[in-house]
Motif scaffolding. Structure first.
Motif, PDB file in Angstrom:
ATOM      1  N   ARG A   3     130.184  76.040 123.106  1.00  0.00           N
ATOM      2  CA  ARG A   3     128.759  75.782 122.926  1.00  0.00           C
ATOM      3  C   ARG A   3     128.293  76.150 121.513  1.00  0.00           C
ATOM      4  NH1 ARG A   3     125.856  74.899 127.581  1.00  0.00           N
ATOM      5  NH2 ARG A   3     123.947  75.663 126.562  1.00  0.00           N
ATOM      6  N   ASP A  24     112.279  70.374 120.640  1.00  0.00           N
ATOM      7  CA  ASP A  24     112.007  71.069 121.905  1.00  0.00           C
ATOM      8  C   ASP A  24     113.231  71.903 122.298  1.00  0.00           C
ATOM      9  OD1 ASP A  24     112.225  70.824 125.167  1.00  0.00           O
ATOM     10  OD2 ASP A  24     110.176  71.148 124.429  1.00  0.00           O
ATOM     11  N   PRO A  25     113.068  73.217 122.576  1.00  0.00           N
ATOM     12  CA  PRO A  25     114.212  74.076 122.929  1.00  0.00           C
ATOM     13  C   PRO A  25     114.960  73.592 124.177  1.00  0.00           C
ATOM     14  CG  PRO A  25     112.306  75.404 122.358  1.00  0.00           C
ATOM     15  CD  PRO A  25     111.822  73.982 122.438  1.00  0.00           C
ATOM     16  N   ASP A  26     114.228  73.103 125.171  1.00  0.00           N
ATOM     17  CA  ASP A  26     114.892  72.617 126.373  1.00  0.00           C
ATOM     18  C   ASP A  26     115.751  71.387 126.063  1.00  0.00           C
ATOM     19  OD1 ASP A  26     113.702  74.597 127.877  1.00  0.00           O
ATOM     20  OD2 ASP A  26     111.965  73.341 128.414  1.00  0.00           O
ATOM     21  N   GLU A  27     115.221  70.528 125.226  1.00  0.00           N
ATOM     22  CA  GLU A  27     115.984  69.337 124.847  1.00  0.00           C
ATOM     23  C   GLU A  27     117.233  69.728 124.055  1.00  0.00           C
ATOM     24  OE1 GLU A  27     115.323  65.025 122.584  1.00  0.00           O
ATOM     25  OE2 GLU A  27     113.703  66.520 122.697  1.00  0.00           O
ATOM     26  N   ARG A  29     118.912  72.568 124.385  1.00  0.00           N
ATOM     27  CA  ARG A  29     119.872  73.118 125.341  1.00  0.00           C
ATOM     28  C   ARG A  29     120.559  72.014 126.131  1.00  0.00           C
ATOM     29  NH1 ARG A  29     115.923  77.266 125.884  1.00  0.00           N
ATOM     30  NH2 ARG A  29     114.932  76.132 127.586  1.00  0.00           N
ATOM     31  N   ASP A  30     119.803  71.010 126.552  1.00  0.00           N
ATOM     32  CA  ASP A  30     120.388  69.907 127.306  1.00  0.00           C
ATOM     33  C   ASP A  30     121.382  69.116 126.443  1.00  0.00           C
ATOM     34  OD1 ASP A  30     118.872  70.635 129.436  1.00  0.00           O
ATOM     35  OD2 ASP A  30     117.308  69.115 129.131  1.00  0.00           O
ATOM     36  N   ARG A  31     121.010  68.913 125.186  1.00  0.00           N
ATOM     37  CA  ARG A  31     121.894  68.155 124.301  1.00  0.00           C
ATOM     38  C   ARG A  31     123.201  68.931 124.050  1.00  0.00           C
ATOM     39  NH1 ARG A  31     120.745  64.360 120.423  1.00  0.00           N
ATOM     40  NH2 ARG A  31     119.119  63.731 121.919  1.00  0.00           N
TER      41      ARG A  31
END
Length: 231
Positions: A3, A24-27, A29-31
């Motif tokens: 990671r 966006d932090p969530d985006e 993490r998903d990427r």
């Protein structure tokens, strides 16, 4: 790549290609999770031969489309195939009577080469340094690559060659070193039996064990001429 390495690769892509912004932090993490799932078997760097950053840079320069994980995966698989193409399996150290251990060692070696952990083992190549000292010593001892007893056994199966070698050994001219003016056999080729029919055309084309007398005389003259010039 793990990671952390995936995150570093995505950050490098963001610096080179403004079409892939991630705020966006969530985006993010998903990427990272998506790319890590797809590229977990692709290393970030392998010595001086492989670097994901080089693949990213070449893609950004050559393609009008944003880079995807499949682009990196394809480049890595092409890199692995090229390494295996240049690899020749060395003889395993495992017992040949143990097929499982023999196969396991072969596969482990190929896997190490494909993943960049080991260098490909290529075929041994001929060099211009002359024969190996052992070969040179044996050649000096027997005078030929073919031992005399083996040469004698082969003589009945290649009479023309045997006659040629006998002539040279006896100090006579090698008739096959010149072109035959009678049957037009090229230098190094056997003479041909050429008979002339009633219509004036040649008949027959069977190879002769012995060269034509005119060819023998021509070879003798050429040899004598070269000897005179050398003197």
């Amino acid at each position: 790549m793990d990671r952390r390495e995936i995150a570093a690769a995505l950050a490098y892509i963001g610096r080179l290609d403004s079409r892939t912004p991630l705020a966006d932090p969530d985006e993010v993490r998903d990427r990272v999770a998506q790319w890590q799932e797809l590229l977990s078997d692709v290393p970030l760097v392998v010595g001086q031969d492989w670097d994901v950053r080089g693949v990213i840079r070449e893609h950004v320069l050559a393609s009008p489309y944003p880079i995807l994980p499949v682009d990196i995966a394809r480049a890595w698989h092409a890199f692995s195939r090229e390494r295996l193409r240049r690899h020749t399996d060395p003889t395993p150290a495992a017992d040949p009577d143990d097929p499982a251990a023999w196969r396991a060692e072969l596969l482990a070696r190929r896997r190490a080469v494909a993943t960049g952990q080991a260098a490909p083992s290529s075929h041994r190549q001929l060099t211009g340094g002359g024969p190996h000292p052992d070969v040179a010593a044996r050649l000096a001892a027997i005078g030929s690559y073919i031992p005399p007893d083996v040469r004698a056994e082969l003589a009945p199966y290649r009479p023309a060659r045997a006659a040629r070698e006998a002539a040279v050994s006896a100090g006579r001219a090698d008739a096959l070193s010149v072109r035959c003016e009678w049957c037009h056999a090229a230098e190094g080729e056997l003479c041909r039996s050429r008979r002339v029919g009633l219509d004036g055309h040649a008949r027959g084309n069977a190879p002769r064990v012995t060269p034509h007398p005119s060819r023998v005389d021509l070879a003798a003259r050429m040899t004598a001429s070269r000897t005179t010039e050398a003197a």
